[in-house]
Design an enzyme around this catalytic site. Structure first.
Site, PDB file in Angstrom:
ATOM      1  N   ASP A  66       0.669  -1.194  -0.001  1.00 37.97           N
ATOM      2  CA  ASP A  66       0.020  -0.023   0.083  1.00 37.97           C
ATOM      3  C   ASP A  66       0.927   1.534   0.149  1.00 37.97           C
ATOM      4  OD1 ASP A  66       0.912  -0.478   2.515  1.00 37.97           O
ATOM      5  OD2 ASP A  66      -0.991  -0.697   3.381  1.00 37.97           O
ATOM      6  N   ASN A 132      -7.266  -2.060  14.187  1.00 31.25           N
ATOM      7  CA  ASN A 132      -8.823  -2.446  14.120  1.00 31.25           C
ATOM      8  C   ASN A 132      -8.867  -3.767  13.356  1.00 31.25           C
ATOM      9  OD1 ASN A 132      -7.907  -1.363  11.741  1.00 31.25           O
ATOM     10  ND2 ASN A 132      -9.450   0.011  11.275  1.00 31.25           N
ATOM     11  N   HIS A 134      -7.448  -4.445  10.444  1.00 29.91           N
ATOM     12  CA  HIS A 134      -7.154  -4.065   8.842  1.00 29.91           C
ATOM     13  C   HIS A 134      -5.814  -4.943   8.476  1.00 29.91           C
ATOM     14  CE1 HIS A 134      -4.819   0.148   9.640  1.00 29.91           C
ATOM     15  NE2 HIS A 134      -3.902  -0.799   9.213  1.00 29.91           N
ATOM     16  N   GLU A 139      -9.664  -1.672   5.233  1.00 27.64           N
ATOM     17  CA  GLU A 139     -10.537  -1.404   6.458  1.00 27.64           C
ATOM     18  C   GLU A 139     -11.719  -2.059   6.658  1.00 27.64           C
ATOM     19  OE1 GLU A 139      -8.967   0.426   8.464  1.00 27.64           O
ATOM     20  OE2 GLU A 139      -8.005   2.334   7.823  1.00 27.64           O
TER      21      GLU A 139
HETATM   22  C1  GLP Z   1      -0.607   0.604   8.462  1.00 28.62           C
HETATM   23  C2  GLP Z   1      -0.227  -0.223   7.252  1.00 28.62           C
HETATM   24  C3  GLP Z   1      -0.411  -1.830   7.525  1.00 28.62           C
HETATM   25  C4  GLP Z   1       0.356  -2.134   8.583  1.00 28.62           C
HETATM   26  C5  GLP Z   1      -0.065  -1.413   9.922  1.00 28.62           C
HETATM   27  C6  GLP Z   1       0.526  -1.748  11.071  1.00 28.62           C
HETATM   28  O1  GLP Z   1      -1.858   0.888   8.630  1.00 28.62           O
HETATM   29  N1  GLP Z   1      -1.130   0.182   6.066  1.00 28.62           N
HETATM   30  O2  GLP Z   1       0.133  -2.396   6.283  1.00 28.62           O
HETATM   31  O3  GLP Z   1       0.030  -3.360   8.907  1.00 28.62           O
HETATM   32  O4  GLP Z   1      -0.139  -0.005   9.853  1.00 28.62           O
HETATM   33  O5  GLP Z   1       1.617  -0.885  11.532  1.00 28.62           O
HETATM   34  P1  GLP Z   1       2.656  -1.093  12.756  1.00 28.62           P
HETATM   35  O6  GLP Z   1       3.406  -2.311  12.270  1.00 28.62           O
HETATM   36  O7  GLP Z   1       3.378   0.104  12.856  1.00 28.62           O
HETATM   37  O8  GLP Z   1       1.739  -1.462  13.903  1.00 28.62           O
END
Ligand code: GLP
Length: 236
Positions: A66, A132, A134, A139
């Site tokens: 993403d 949440n 995702h 989402e």
């Molecule tokens: C973002 C990304 C996700 C990732 C999530 C968790 O929202 N789009 O792909 O898995 O964050 O992030 P973190 O690893 O910083 O907890």
């Protein structure tokens, strides 16, 4: 317990990084050619271990999950910058792909990205998970049939992710993301989750019921998933 999902409990991030390093070493030896990559703080120790290892990615093509809409690659909050900083500047790949959130035609960009990743075929896809539930930027409510698309970030995601931006108004409210179906098209999936903040999301998975309310539960429908976590008591 569904045997398509394997849980690996690690003591800490360092152990997770070692487990992943050895897994990727084995996958490379077994002919891995296309890797799906994730961003987020979860991936930092993983990429640090790859960067300082002898692993050779020069024959590997990568596809990232993403990207925020509107951030240039030189913006430290863009996922393009993240990947370059943590991995690509340290380990050469054959080819790297990240959705272009600055494209003048975002719909077209998504269509092309989906076509490219389907054509390449992802061998192993890494995933983190949002608090949440995702996955990538899919989402709650996103259909499991979704492919790469433009998405509006959930309020809770904007809240969590804005910690990295100078202020709440600087975080883009839209992003490009592989869809859930794009993710499920990978041959193997490795999801990594650290810390109590991720317990709620992982618990939705261990309940064993697919629901679009928690995108992580789409993994129940995949044949080869590994969950690596430092959380106690998660394995069903
Ligand atoms: C973002 C990304 C996700 C990732 C999530 C968790 O929202 N789009 O792909 O898995 O964050 O992030 P973190 O690893 O910083 O907890």
């Amino acid at each position: 317990m569904a045997d398509n999902i394997r849980y690996i409990k690690v003591a800490d991030k360092q152990e997770a990084a070692s487990v992943v390093l050895e897994r990727i070493r084995a996958e490379l030896a077994g002919g891995l050619k296309v890797l799906g990559l994730a961003t987020g703080s979860t991936m930092e120790p993983i990429y640090a271990a790859w960067a300082s290892s002898d692993l050779d990615f020069s024959e590997v093509t990568s596809f990232n999950l993403d990207e925020y809409v509107g951030l240039q690659a030189d913006n430290p909050n863009s996922y393009a910058w993240f990947m370059d900083h943590h991995l690509f500047s340290k380990k050469p790949f054959k080819e790297t792909n990240i959705p272009d959130g600055t494209s003048a035609n975002l719909e077209e960009e998504c269509k092309e990205y989906e076509a490219q990743l389907r054509d390449a075929g992802i061998d192993v896809q890494f995933l983190g998970v949002g608090e949440n539930g995702h996955i990538a930027f899919n989402e709650p409510g996103t259909p499991f049939t979704s492919i790469t698309h433009v998405t509006k970030l959930a309020e809770s995601t904007l809240g969590v992710n804005s910690q990295y931006f100078e202020d709440r108004s600087a975080i883009p409210e839209t992003a490009l993301t592989m869809g859930i179906s794009s993710i499920l098209s990978a041959k193997k999936i490795i999801l990594i989750a650290f810390g109590e903040k991720k317990r709620f999301a992982l618990e939705q998975l261990t309940k064993g019921e697919e629901t679009t309310e928690y995108p992580i539960t789409a993994l129940l429908g995949h044949r080869d998933v590994t969950i690596i976590t430092d959380l106690n008591g998660i394995q069903p």
